[in-house]
Write an enzyme that holds these catalytic residues in place. Structure first.
Site, PDB file in Angstrom:
ATOM      1  N   ALA A  10       0.807  -1.222   0.000  1.00 36.04           N
ATOM      2  CA  ALA A  10       0.000   0.000   0.000  1.00 36.04           C
ATOM      3  C   ALA A  10       0.840   1.272   0.000  1.00 36.04           C
ATOM      4  O   ALA A  10       0.321   2.358  -0.187  1.00 36.04           O
ATOM      5  CB  ALA A  10      -0.942   0.002   1.195  1.00 36.04           C
ATOM      6  N   ARG A  15       9.574   7.971  -3.637  1.00 31.57           N
ATOM      7  CA  ARG A  15      10.927   8.171  -4.152  1.00 31.57           C
ATOM      8  C   ARG A  15      11.154   7.624  -5.557  1.00 31.57           C
ATOM      9  O   ARG A  15      12.204   7.850  -6.157  1.00 31.57           O
ATOM     10  CB  ARG A  15      11.948   7.582  -3.159  1.00 31.57           C
ATOM     11  CG  ARG A  15      12.179   8.505  -1.965  1.00 31.57           C
ATOM     12  CD  ARG A  15      13.089   7.866  -0.945  1.00 31.57           C
ATOM     13  NE  ARG A  15      12.387   6.866  -0.148  1.00 31.57           N
ATOM     14  CZ  ARG A  15      12.983   5.967   0.618  1.00 31.57           C
ATOM     15  NH1 ARG A  15      14.293   5.907   0.663  1.00 31.57           N
ATOM     16  NH2 ARG A  15      12.275   5.102   1.330  1.00 31.57           N
ATOM     17  N   ASN A 166      15.236  -7.555  10.502  1.00 32.98           N
ATOM     18  CA  ASN A 166      13.952  -8.078  10.052  1.00 32.98           C
ATOM     19  C   ASN A 166      13.772  -7.751   8.574  1.00 32.98           C
ATOM     20  O   ASN A 166      13.901  -6.599   8.170  1.00 32.98           O
ATOM     21  CB  ASN A 166      12.848  -7.394  10.875  1.00 32.98           C
ATOM     22  CG  ASN A 166      11.455  -7.670  10.346  1.00 32.98           C
ATOM     23  OD1 ASN A 166      11.172  -8.761   9.865  1.00 32.98           O
ATOM     24  ND2 ASN A 166      10.577  -6.688  10.444  1.00 32.98           N
ATOM     25  N   TYR A 384      -0.332  -3.203 -49.370  1.00 36.08           N
ATOM     26  CA  TYR A 384      -1.250  -2.210 -48.786  1.00 36.08           C
ATOM     27  C   TYR A 384      -1.560  -1.144 -49.818  1.00 36.08           C
ATOM     28  O   TYR A 384      -0.655  -0.507 -50.375  1.00 36.08           O
ATOM     29  CB  TYR A 384      -0.549  -1.589 -47.572  1.00 36.08           C
ATOM     30  CG  TYR A 384      -1.403  -0.652 -46.747  1.00 36.08           C
ATOM     31  CD1 TYR A 384      -2.667  -1.028 -46.304  1.00 36.08           C
ATOM     32  CD2 TYR A 384      -0.924   0.609 -46.401  1.00 36.08           C
ATOM     33  CE1 TYR A 384      -3.428  -0.175 -45.528  1.00 36.08           C
ATOM     34  CE2 TYR A 384      -1.680   1.474 -45.620  1.00 36.08           C
ATOM     35  CZ  TYR A 384      -2.934   1.079 -45.184  1.00 36.08           C
ATOM     36  OH  TYR A 384      -3.680   1.932 -44.424  1.00 36.08           O
TER      37      TYR A 384
HETATM   38  C1  UD1 Z   1       9.696  -2.464   7.804  1.00 34.50           C
HETATM   39  C2  UD1 Z   1       9.829  -3.147   9.162  1.00 34.50           C
HETATM   40  C3  UD1 Z   1      11.307  -3.285   9.533  1.00 34.50           C
HETATM   41  C4  UD1 Z   1      12.049  -4.034   8.437  1.00 34.50           C
HETATM   42  C5  UD1 Z   1      11.815  -3.374   7.086  1.00 34.50           C
HETATM   43  C6  UD1 Z   1      12.374  -4.230   5.995  1.00 34.50           C
HETATM   44  C7  UD1 Z   1       7.865  -2.486  10.455  1.00 34.50           C
HETATM   45  C8  UD1 Z   1       7.336  -1.604  11.491  1.00 34.50           C
HETATM   46  N1  UD1 Z   1       9.144  -2.354  10.137  1.00 34.50           N
HETATM   47  O1  UD1 Z   1      10.204  -1.163   7.959  1.00 34.50           O
HETATM   48  O2  UD1 Z   1      11.429  -3.982  10.766  1.00 34.50           O
HETATM   49  O3  UD1 Z   1      13.432  -4.060   8.736  1.00 34.50           O
HETATM   50  O4  UD1 Z   1      10.412  -3.221   6.831  1.00 34.50           O
HETATM   51  O5  UD1 Z   1      12.280  -3.543   4.776  1.00 34.50           O
HETATM   52  O6  UD1 Z   1       7.151  -3.333   9.958  1.00 34.50           O
HETATM   53  N2  UD1 Z   1       3.151  -0.770   3.924  1.00 34.50           N
HETATM   54  C9  UD1 Z   1       1.786  -0.789   3.758  1.00 34.50           C
HETATM   55  N3  UD1 Z   1       1.020  -0.010   4.529  1.00 34.50           N
HETATM   56  C10 UD1 Z   1       1.531   0.786   5.487  1.00 34.50           C
HETATM   57  C11 UD1 Z   1       2.932   0.812   5.662  1.00 34.50           C
HETATM   58  C12 UD1 Z   1       3.720   0.010   4.879  1.00 34.50           C
HETATM   59  O7  UD1 Z   1       1.264  -1.501   2.891  1.00 34.50           O
HETATM   60  O8  UD1 Z   1       0.733   1.460   6.161  1.00 34.50           O
HETATM   61  C13 UD1 Z   1       3.988  -1.618   3.075  1.00 34.50           C
HETATM   62  C14 UD1 Z   1       4.936  -0.833   2.193  1.00 34.50           C
HETATM   63  O9  UD1 Z   1       4.331  -0.559   0.949  1.00 34.50           O
HETATM   64  C15 UD1 Z   1       6.110  -1.788   2.055  1.00 34.50           C
HETATM   65  C16 UD1 Z   1       6.095  -2.581   3.355  1.00 34.50           C
HETATM   66  O10 UD1 Z   1       4.806  -2.417   3.897  1.00 34.50           O
HETATM   67  O11 UD1 Z   1       5.930  -2.693   0.990  1.00 34.50           O
HETATM   68  C17 UD1 Z   1       7.138  -2.100   4.337  1.00 34.50           C
HETATM   69  O12 UD1 Z   1       6.893  -0.767   4.644  1.00 34.50           O
HETATM   70  P1  UD1 Z   1       8.040   0.255   4.883  1.00 34.50           P
HETATM   71  O13 UD1 Z   1       7.488   1.594   5.139  1.00 34.50           O
HETATM   72  O14 UD1 Z   1       9.059   0.124   3.802  1.00 34.50           O
HETATM   73  O15 UD1 Z   1       8.627  -0.311   6.267  1.00 34.50           O
HETATM   74  P2  UD1 Z   1       9.986   0.042   6.911  1.00 34.50           P
HETATM   75  O16 UD1 Z   1       9.849   1.296   7.677  1.00 34.50           O
HETATM   76  O17 UD1 Z   1      11.053  -0.016   5.906  1.00 34.50           O
END
Ligand code: UD1
Ligand code: CA
Length: 453
Positions: A10, A15, A166, A384
């Site tokens: 979502a 970026r 993670n 053609y």
């Molecule tokens: C998340 C993890 C972190 C991990 C990292 C790996 C959490 C809180 N943190 O951090 O531990 O090391 O991924 O990349 O989970 N997304 C949604 N809806 C939202 C927020 C995010 O669908 O409301 C999706 C994003 O599109 C993405 C994924 O979840 O595909 C991860 O979200 P992102 O914001 O990249 O998480 P990080 O802060 O990087």
């Protein structure tokens, strides 16, 4: 055991600076989230819940998958909130695999290992050690058992020194996940509902939490910008190149090869540098592809040679044919065994019969050329008239002289000959000679013009 998958997709992908949702950007010719869907389809997931937020219409128009369930996350309040959108569809007694939609290189074998770890404990996490773990959630352990994930922004200096992170991919039972998601709060540095908080809840219930690891780091790398996309594209291409080479294909340079789709092949296939393969391509045995060729949705049978700089799309090349250099086969082109297409020859919706040749500078469109025919340099099938397309038929062993125009609909019979430079507008009978050009006149001792002052 039954299992379902939740894919988090979502996020807006700001970026990427693109009007297209991030997860639709292609890697290896396939939208990145489609690649993940295909990978979990191969694991026989019972349901795939896709959490989407931005560009829903674009996503729904482009993505396909069996068992795909669309879950809208109106506002992006965090990864935990994202998974909550799938809760109504999650069964208590199934395992749930959570994946991130922007880490497209995850492999089936790695997910199978994560599943195997889950089968031996309560929660399985996919983790990896990074030299630079900045920004990632850190894995907190007590011996073998994991007790929490702490987000970088919430971590103490001591926790920031931990290099095990993670990946965002994990697996646990539906009933557990739903219970833990129900008590998430957003009381943290980012004011978000963190999925990662479920780990501490699991540990406090005395659950066993274990890690599995990917084969290569690229499998868990996320894409946030175009540079990361390009880097992972190269990682994917090298992975595919290695698989083909292991399978016996000769690649002149695995770093200068691009497969944007699927290729099947026989033995002793040789592929020179800078070849792009797109869609579904089937190569027989002893096929040689010269440098800089593009092959898209086509079939090339045993023993055929495609010379440098040729482009073949939605076409089929029979056994022991040669194409190019600089040959172009457009949709519907079909070469039967031992046929030859030389440089600057274009075919479209045309059949070149067994052993027939078009060696130089020719256009064959909406045409059928019989076995053994010879199409002279510069021959054009004029298919053609500005409104309609018409067909040209050329019989077996016909000989078309150079620079002829065959104005369709027209046919040239078996064994017939067309004199060079002819414009053929009516049918030519079998074994006849057609000469359709003005007769040559020679003017003796002709004085050339002289320059006037
Ligand atoms: C998340 C993890 C972190 C991990 C990292 C790996 C959490 C809180 N943190 O951090 O531990 O090391 O991924 O990349 O989970 N997304 C949604 N809806 C939202 C927020 C995010 O669908 O409301 C999706 C994003 O599109 C993405 C994924 O979840 O595909 C991860 O979200 P992102 O914001 O990249 O998480 P990080 O802060 O990087
Ligand atoms: Ca991320």
């Amino acid at each position: 055991m039954a299992f379902s998958v939740v894919i988090l997709a979502a996020g807006k992908g700001t970026r990427m600076k693109s009007s297209k949702p991030k997860v639709l950007h292609k890697i290896g010719g396939i939208p990145m989230v489609q690649r993940i869907i295909n990978t979990v389809d191969a694991l026989d997931a019972d349901a795939i819940h896709l959490i989407y937020g931005h560009g829903g219409e674009q996503l729904q128009a482009e993505l396909t998958g069996d068992n795909l369930n669309w879950c809208l996350q109106q506002e992006q309040l965090g990864t935990g909130h994202a998974v909550q959108q799938a809760v109504p569809f999650i069964q208590d007694n199934e395992d749930v695999l959570v994946l991130v939609g922007d880490a497209p290189l995850i492999q089936k074998d790695t997910l199978a290992r994560l599943k195997a770890v889950k089968a031996e404990c309560d929660v399985a996490l996919l983790t990896v050690n990074l030299d630079d773990p900045t920004g990632m959630g850190r894995i907190i352990r007590e011996g073998e058992n994991i007790t929490a994930i702490v987000e970088h922004k919430d971590a103490t200096e001591a926790q920031k020194a931990i290099t095990e992170i993670n990946t965002g991919m994990m697996m646990m039972q539906g009933a557990d996940l739903k219970r833990w998601l129900g008590s998430l709060s957003n009381n943290n540095a980012q004011g978000e509902y963190y999925l990662t908080d479920v780990i501490e809840m699991a540990a406090s219930e005395g659950k066993q939490i274990r890690a599995a690891h990917p084969e290569e780091v690229s499998e868990v790398e996320g894409i946030n910008n175009r540079l990361q996309l390009a880097n992972l594209e190269r990682a994917l291409q090298f992975r595919q190149a290695k698989a083909l080479m292991t399978d016996g294909v000769y690649l002149a340079d695995p770093h200068r090869f691009d497969l944007r789709g699927e290729v099947t092949h026989g033995t002793d296939v040789e592929i020179d540098i800078n070849v792009v393969i797109e869609g579904k391509v089937a190569l027989g045995s002893n096929v040689t592809i010269g440098p800089n060729c593009i092959l898209k949705d086509c079939t090339i049978a045993d023993g055929s040679v495609i010379e440098a700089n040729s482009i073949i799309e939605q076409a089929s090349v029979g056994e022991s044919c040669t194409v190019g250099p600089f040959g172009r086969l457009r949709p519907g082109a079909k070469m039967l065994a031992k046929a030859k297409v030389g440089n600057f020859v274009e075919m479209k919706k045309a059949v070149l019969g067994e052993g027939a040749k078009a060696n130089h500078l020719t256009y064959l469109g909406d045409a059928e050329v019989g076995a053994g025919a010879n199409i002279g340099a510069g021959t054009i099938t004029c298919n053609y008239d500005g409104v309609n397309k018409s067909k040209t038929e050329i019989g077996e062993n016909a000989f078309i002289g150079s620079n002829s125009a065959l104005v369709a609909p027209v046919s040239v019979g078996k064994g017939a000959t067309v004199g060079a430079g002819s414009i053929v507008t009516s049918n030519v009978e079998d074994n006849a000679l057609a000469v359709a050009r003005s007769k040559q006149r020679n003017i003796a001792n002709w004085p050339r013009p002289t320059k006037k002052n």
